[in-house]
Design an enzyme around this catalytic site. Structure first.
Site, PDB file in Angstrom:
ATOM      1  N   ASP A 113     -33.353   9.819 -43.521  1.00 29.77           N
ATOM      2  CA  ASP A 113     -34.740   9.796 -43.041  1.00 29.77           C
ATOM      3  C   ASP A 113     -35.725   9.938 -44.200  1.00 29.77           C
ATOM      4  O   ASP A 113     -35.416  10.561 -45.217  1.00 29.77           O
ATOM      5  CB  ASP A 113     -34.937  10.938 -42.039  1.00 29.77           C
ATOM      6  CG  ASP A 113     -36.187  10.745 -41.196  1.00 29.77           C
ATOM      7  OD1 ASP A 113     -36.596   9.590 -40.977  1.00 29.77           O
ATOM      8  OD2 ASP A 113     -36.767  11.764 -40.773  1.00 29.77           O
ATOM      9  N   HIS A 147     -37.745   1.087 -47.080  1.00 27.20           N
ATOM     10  CA  HIS A 147     -36.432   0.840 -46.463  1.00 27.20           C
ATOM     11  C   HIS A 147     -35.462   0.190 -47.457  1.00 27.20           C
ATOM     12  O   HIS A 147     -34.289   0.540 -47.505  1.00 27.20           O
ATOM     13  CB  HIS A 147     -36.588  -0.048 -45.221  1.00 27.20           C
ATOM     14  CG  HIS A 147     -37.301   0.642 -44.082  1.00 27.20           C
ATOM     15  ND1 HIS A 147     -36.956   1.900 -43.645  1.00 27.20           N
ATOM     16  CD2 HIS A 147     -38.355   0.254 -43.299  1.00 27.20           C
ATOM     17  CE1 HIS A 147     -37.745   2.254 -42.630  1.00 27.20           C
ATOM     18  NE2 HIS A 147     -38.612   1.276 -42.415  1.00 27.20           N
ATOM     19  N   SER A 204     -31.605   3.748 -34.814  1.00 28.43           N
ATOM     20  CA  SER A 204     -31.351   4.426 -33.539  1.00 28.43           C
ATOM     21  C   SER A 204     -31.776   3.557 -32.367  1.00 28.43           C
ATOM     22  O   SER A 204     -32.557   2.602 -32.521  1.00 28.43           O
ATOM     23  CB  SER A 204     -32.105   5.763 -33.490  1.00 28.43           C
ATOM     24  OG  SER A 204     -33.479   5.549 -33.247  1.00 28.43           O
ATOM     25  N   GLU A 259     -33.826   4.324 -30.327  1.00 30.10           N
ATOM     26  CA  GLU A 259     -35.279   4.503 -30.185  1.00 30.10           C
ATOM     27  C   GLU A 259     -36.066   3.731 -31.245  1.00 30.10           C
ATOM     28  O   GLU A 259     -37.272   3.535 -31.112  1.00 30.10           O
ATOM     29  CB  GLU A 259     -35.644   5.996 -30.284  1.00 30.10           C
ATOM     30  CG  GLU A 259     -35.217   6.829 -29.080  1.00 30.10           C
ATOM     31  CD  GLU A 259     -33.710   7.071 -29.005  1.00 30.10           C
ATOM     32  OE1 GLU A 259     -33.073   7.224 -30.064  1.00 30.10           O
ATOM     33  OE2 GLU A 259     -33.168   7.062 -27.886  1.00 30.10           O
ATOM     34  N   ASN A 260     -35.399   3.300 -32.323  1.00 30.03           N
ATOM     35  CA  ASN A 260     -36.124   2.643 -33.416  1.00 30.03           C
ATOM     36  C   ASN A 260     -36.663   1.255 -33.034  1.00 30.03           C
ATOM     37  O   ASN A 260     -37.509   0.707 -33.738  1.00 30.03           O
ATOM     38  CB  ASN A 260     -35.266   2.561 -34.686  1.00 30.03           C
ATOM     39  CG  ASN A 260     -35.076   3.893 -35.387  1.00 30.03           C
ATOM     40  OD1 ASN A 260     -34.040   4.135 -36.006  1.00 30.03           O
ATOM     41  ND2 ASN A 260     -36.059   4.786 -35.320  1.00 30.03           N
ATOM     42  N   ARG A 274     -29.460  15.943 -43.111  1.00 33.58           N
ATOM     43  CA  ARG A 274     -30.634  15.159 -42.743  1.00 33.58           C
ATOM     44  C   ARG A 274     -31.651  15.279 -43.866  1.00 33.58           C
ATOM     45  O   ARG A 274     -32.075  16.385 -44.222  1.00 33.58           O
ATOM     46  CB  ARG A 274     -31.276  15.629 -41.440  1.00 33.58           C
ATOM     47  CG  ARG A 274     -32.501  14.747 -41.106  1.00 33.58           C
ATOM     48  CD  ARG A 274     -33.122  15.007 -39.745  1.00 33.58           C
ATOM     49  NE  ARG A 274     -34.207  14.046 -39.519  1.00 33.58           N
ATOM     50  CZ  ARG A 274     -34.498  13.478 -38.363  1.00 33.58           C
ATOM     51  NH1 ARG A 274     -33.802  13.785 -37.297  1.00 33.58           N
ATOM     52  NH2 ARG A 274     -35.493  12.610 -38.251  1.00 33.58           N
TER      53      ARG A 274
END
Ligand code: IPE
Ligand code: IPE
Ligand code: MG
Length: 242
Positions: A18, A35, A63, A65-66, A184
């Protein structure tokens, strides 16, 4: 004396990569550059884990959700996945990496699905390290698809036969031990729908480093921290038991 487990090296490390967009915005660069810089970190971290004796490395790349991100960002992330696989698969193969991809791959375009399938087939018998890329992955999706495939395989499933061990083979990472260590990056202390079932007893390491700045030195910091954990799994301390 500080509590420490003798089994110092985690078998399975999972990483939530992340902070790419914040890394780019701190530099006044477009998100896509963040990215791309993040994707360039991956090879070194795979090699470092492999060299340290980690047998499974799982990276959260995209994810469920991405998809809610702006269309141009989703497109650039898909392009990067294609680019990464095209560039890395032969190197993975020569360095003994077995590639696995988990997630709902049906939403990816056919070219990407073909690349994923051929990369996994080529590297299927490698054994130095298993690199799993979680793409269009969500922990809740995983549990739901496991229940569905379990039910499909056993249409007359009785409540009495339902237990954790029977569900487990249907989870998408059934081939791997549960993660011992989660890292993370990016400063947030949350799981964001990653491996929910599998992380019941995972040790959680959060670092403020943004993913494009992650390095083997930070990995070593996490491994060092891990080696000092007293993993009790709800039972007595290994030290207290002595
Ligand atoms: C991680 O970096 C990459 C993906 C989630 C695909 P982010 O894009 O989430 O970057 P931040 O966290 O917003 O900085
Ligand atoms: C988690 O990061 C997903 C990946 C790294 C692929 P996000 O940036 O999507 O998570 P939130 O939105 O901060 O929880
Ligand atoms: Mg993020």
């Amino acid at each position: 004396m500080q509590a420490s487990t003798p089994a110092a090296v985690p078998q399975h490390v999972a990483i939530i990569m992340d902070g790419n967009r914040r890394w780019a915005s701190q530099r006044g660069l477009p998100r896509a550059v963040g990215h791309a810089s993040g994707a360039r970190r991956v090879r070194q971290i795979v090699e470092a884990c492999s060299a340290r004796g980690v047998s499974h490395l799982t990276l959260f790349a995209f994810s469920t959700e991405n998809w809610q991100r702006p269309a141009d960002e989703v497109t650039s992330l898909m392009g990067l996945l294609v680019h990464y696989l095209q560039k890395e698969i032969s190197n993975m193969h020569t360095t003994g990496v077995r590639l696995k991809i988990v997630g709902d791959l049906s939403r990816f375009d056919q070219r990407l699905q073909n690349l994923m399938a051929s990369g996994q087939a080529l590297t299927a018998h490698n054994s130095k390290i298993t690199l799993t890329i979680a793409a269009n992955y969500g922990g809740r999706w995983d549990m739901m698809q496991a229940v569905k495939t379990w039910q499909a395989a056993n249409p007359v499933l009785s409540v009495a036969s339902m237990d954790e061990a029977a569900l487990r083979p249907h989870l998408s990472m059934a081939y791997a031990p549960d993660p011992d260590l989660l890292i993370r990056t990016g400063g947030e202390s949350r799981i964001s729908n990653f491996l929910l079932w599998q992380m019941a007893y995972t040790e959680l390491f959060f670092t403020d480093k943004l993913w494009p700045d992650f390095s083997a030195a930070v990995l070593d910091e996490a491994l060092q921290w891990y080696s000092a954990r007293d993993r009790r799994f709800g039972a007595s301390s290994a030290l207290a038991a002595r």
